[in-house]
Each structure stands twice: as C-alpha cells, then as structure tokens.
Design an enzyme around this catalytic site. Sequence first.
Site, PDB file in Angstrom:
ATOM      1  N   HIS A  53     -20.577 -61.183   9.694  1.00 58.32           N
ATOM      2  CA  HIS A  53     -20.238 -59.757   9.810  1.00 58.32           C
ATOM      3  C   HIS A  53     -18.880 -59.374   9.228  1.00 58.32           C
ATOM      4  O   HIS A  53     -18.534 -58.207   9.182  1.00 58.32           O
ATOM      5  CB  HIS A  53     -20.291 -59.303  11.282  1.00 58.32           C
TER       6      HIS A  53
HETATM    7  N1  UDP Z   1     -22.189 -62.396  20.184  1.00 60.03           N
HETATM    8  C1  UDP Z   1     -23.209 -61.962  21.001  1.00 60.03           C
HETATM    9  N2  UDP Z   1     -24.400 -61.594  20.404  1.00 60.03           N
HETATM   10  C2  UDP Z   1     -24.588 -61.661  19.058  1.00 60.03           C
HETATM   11  C3  UDP Z   1     -23.525 -62.122  18.248  1.00 60.03           C
HETATM   12  C4  UDP Z   1     -22.321 -62.475  18.838  1.00 60.03           C
HETATM   13  O1  UDP Z   1     -23.073 -61.916  22.223  1.00 60.03           O
HETATM   14  O2  UDP Z   1     -25.673 -61.291  18.596  1.00 60.03           O
HETATM   15  C5  UDP Z   1     -20.916 -62.786  20.820  1.00 60.03           C
HETATM   16  C6  UDP Z   1     -20.414 -64.156  20.493  1.00 60.03           C
HETATM   17  O3  UDP Z   1     -21.010 -65.126  21.330  1.00 60.03           O
HETATM   18  C7  UDP Z   1     -18.920 -64.037  20.699  1.00 60.03           C
HETATM   19  C8  UDP Z   1     -18.652 -62.617  20.300  1.00 60.03           C
HETATM   20  O4  UDP Z   1     -19.892 -61.924  20.343  1.00 60.03           O
HETATM   21  O5  UDP Z   1     -18.582 -64.199  22.055  1.00 60.03           O
HETATM   22  C9  UDP Z   1     -18.083 -62.645  18.919  1.00 60.03           C
HETATM   23  O6  UDP Z   1     -18.084 -61.433  18.420  1.00 60.03           O
HETATM   24  P1  UDP Z   1     -18.062 -61.142  16.860  1.00 60.03           P
HETATM   25  O7  UDP Z   1     -18.574 -62.301  16.114  1.00 60.03           O
HETATM   26  O8  UDP Z   1     -18.748 -59.837  16.714  1.00 60.03           O
HETATM   27  O9  UDP Z   1     -16.502 -60.889  16.592  1.00 60.03           O
HETATM   28  P2  UDP Z   1     -15.269 -61.809  16.256  1.00 60.03           P
HETATM   29  O10 UDP Z   1     -15.179 -62.886  17.278  1.00 60.03           O
HETATM   30  O11 UDP Z   1     -15.433 -62.313  14.872  1.00 60.03           O
HETATM   31  O12 UDP Z   1     -14.116 -60.864  16.363  1.00 60.03           O
END
Ligand code: UDP
Length: 361
Positions: A207
């Site tokens: 993403h």
């Molecule tokens: N996550 C979730 N469902 C999904 C994809 C990700 O619950 O379909 C959770 C994942 O386990 C983690 C968090 O969302 O705890 C991460 O978010 P994301 O990847 O959107 O953001 P980043 O961590 O890169 O800021």
Amino acid sequence: MIKIVTIIGARPQFIKAAAFSRVLREKYDPANPVKEILVHTGQHFDSNMSKVFFDELRIPEPDYNLGIHGGSHGDMTGKMIIEIEKVLFKETPDIVLVYGDTNSTLAGAISASKLNIPIVHVEAGLRSFNRVMPEEINRVMADHVSDLLFSPTKTASKNLQNEGIEHGRICEVGDIMYDAALYYKKLAKKPDSLKLEIEKFFLLTIHRAENTDNPAKLSAIIEACAKLPYHLICPIHPRTLQKLSALNITVPDNLMLIEPVSYLEMVWLEVSCEAVITDSGGVQKEAFFHHKPCLTLREETEWVELCDLGVNILTRAEDLYTSYIKMSSQSLEHLFEQTLYGYGNTAELILNEILKRYANG
Ligand code: UDP
C-alpha cells in the site's frame, strides 16, 4: 485527573489505540484518574478499514468523528487541523496523544502545538531517511513538536538524539504493536472471505505510495508473484486495488486478492503463512512477532534491526524470487527469540510515564 485527547484516523492507529485503551480500562477503571477523549479524523473510513477494528478490538466509540478523508495531503491535513483545533478548544485537555506517522498524526500534533498543549507521540523516532515518503515528513514534524516521545527501539531513540531532541523528552518503552500481537494471537481467526483451503501460502500486502503510485513498480510486483512457488493471499488495500484496475494490471493465477481483513484475521494469516511479503511498517514487525521471514518491497526500512538480524530482506520486485530462495535456505527460528521490541507491556509503561509526568498538573 488527566484529560487526554487521542487522535487516531488510520488502520495501524486503531490497533495501537486498542492496546493502550485496553490497559487504560483494565488498570484504572472505575476510579479512573485518566479520561481519554477519542477523536477519529475519518482518514480511513471504509467499514473494513475502520469500523471492524473498533468492533473486534473493543475500542470505545470515538467521542468525535471528523469525517475527513480523501483529497490532497494539504487539503486533508488542513481540514483536520481546523477541526481538531475546535475539539481542543472545547475539551481543553492536559495532553494530546498521537500515534505513528499519518496525516492524522501530523494534524493532531500541529493543532496541539499551536495551542501549547503538551503532545505525547507514541512510536517516535522512526526514520527511513527518505523525505519523499509522506510518512517521513509526518513523523519528523510530529517528533519535533512533541513533549514526550515514546520510542519503540534503541535505533529510534538514537535517531531522536541525533536530531537534537533532549534526552529527557525521550522514553524508550518497546513497541505497542508487540503488546497487541501477544494479546490477540490467541483470538486469531481464519478470514471469512477465504473460502479455499490452501496449505502453503505467502501473505502479501502492498500500500506504500512508492509502490502503488509507480505503475512500473506495481506491475513488476504483480509479475514477480507469478514466479513464486506457492499461492499468495493479499488482503488488498483500497488504494492498491484502485491503481490495479486503473492500470488494467492482470493478476496471475496464484495471487488471490481478498478484501482487507480484520486484525484477528490478519494475525491468523501471519501465523499460518510461509513468509510475509510486504511494504507495510507494521506487518514487517508482525512477521517477526509470529516467527515468519519477511521480504520487504522497499529500498529502506525504519525497522532496521530486523534486517540486521537477518529475518527481513529489502528487495526489489525483480529480485523477489532469489531473495525468497536465499531466505528460505537459512535456519532462522532461533533468531525470532531475540528481544527487539520490549516485553509486551509497552502500553502499561506509557500509561505509567504519563501518570508520572502529568498527574499533578
Ligand atoms: N492489517 C489488518 N488487515 C489488513 C491489512 C493490515 O488488520 O487487511 C493490519 C496489520 O496487521 C498491521 C496494520 O494493519 O497491524 C498495519 O497497517 P498498514 O500496513 O496499513 O500500515 P503501516 O503499518 O504500513 O503504517
């Protein structure tokens, strides 16, 4: 009593807020010396990107939902600043709590700093040193106006010191997402949307703007999936799905796109997969928490200790297959026993420090 206004708006913030909010309720209710007012900016708004986390993780209903999403970064952040300021005028909190590195984090930090309200930043000090990333701008700005910075790792604390932030403002407490991983693992459940029984699979999430907004990179990632030896299950982020359809990119047979899953379903996928392939910050660490090797589709990471340890490899899409072969030829299990992110009591440490610093006005 300490009155906290907490600003959240995006999926990873709901998970962090769930861990903190649970400790708040369990440790200090009913004679609660801390009152938390939850403000949801609305940055993530689809039911499967927002509501499902509140329901499943039993996060209290937000006191304010600002309903702000979409538009350019300036448009979104500007609107958030205006609306958060109104809430802060009304609530006059003792502190404002922000998490991570999203536009909601930045807006909360700017609004509070202009009103001279102390800011507490959870997950401070992470750096990719890539100023093209919107998240990097958000986290640097939030850190520099924050009064109390909760850093998750030694590297993050060092980054803050290198930028001239005084030692007394930095508090190293481990990673609050580790609290969530430990607590919710026992509740993990297979995604409802996953109808097939697949024995071996990779978990894929994409993403980051650097991948989704670059057509050549996005196509290369999808092409690289076809060369991998197992199926890939990919809970697809709405922005990535939109880009795939706009670019008419065909998905290979071994790549299964499913709707974004709930956190408990995500944990199930992380626990059950062979390896994680991702550009997410949170998912890189969750791979480690659940003892899975991780291939990160980025040029740099904020979670450098995972690469140093050898359980995470930064890879280009074109090298994904060879990176996987390299990773799978090693025995990694003993490496997952290392303590890199604290002991799963980060929320409690944060709460204790807040009480210590702000309880008597
Ligand atoms: N996550 C979730 N469902 C999904 C994809 C990700 O619950 O379909 C959770 C994942 O386990 C983690 C968090 O969302 O705890 C991460 O978010 P994301 O990847 O959107 O953001 P980043 O961590 O890169 O800021």
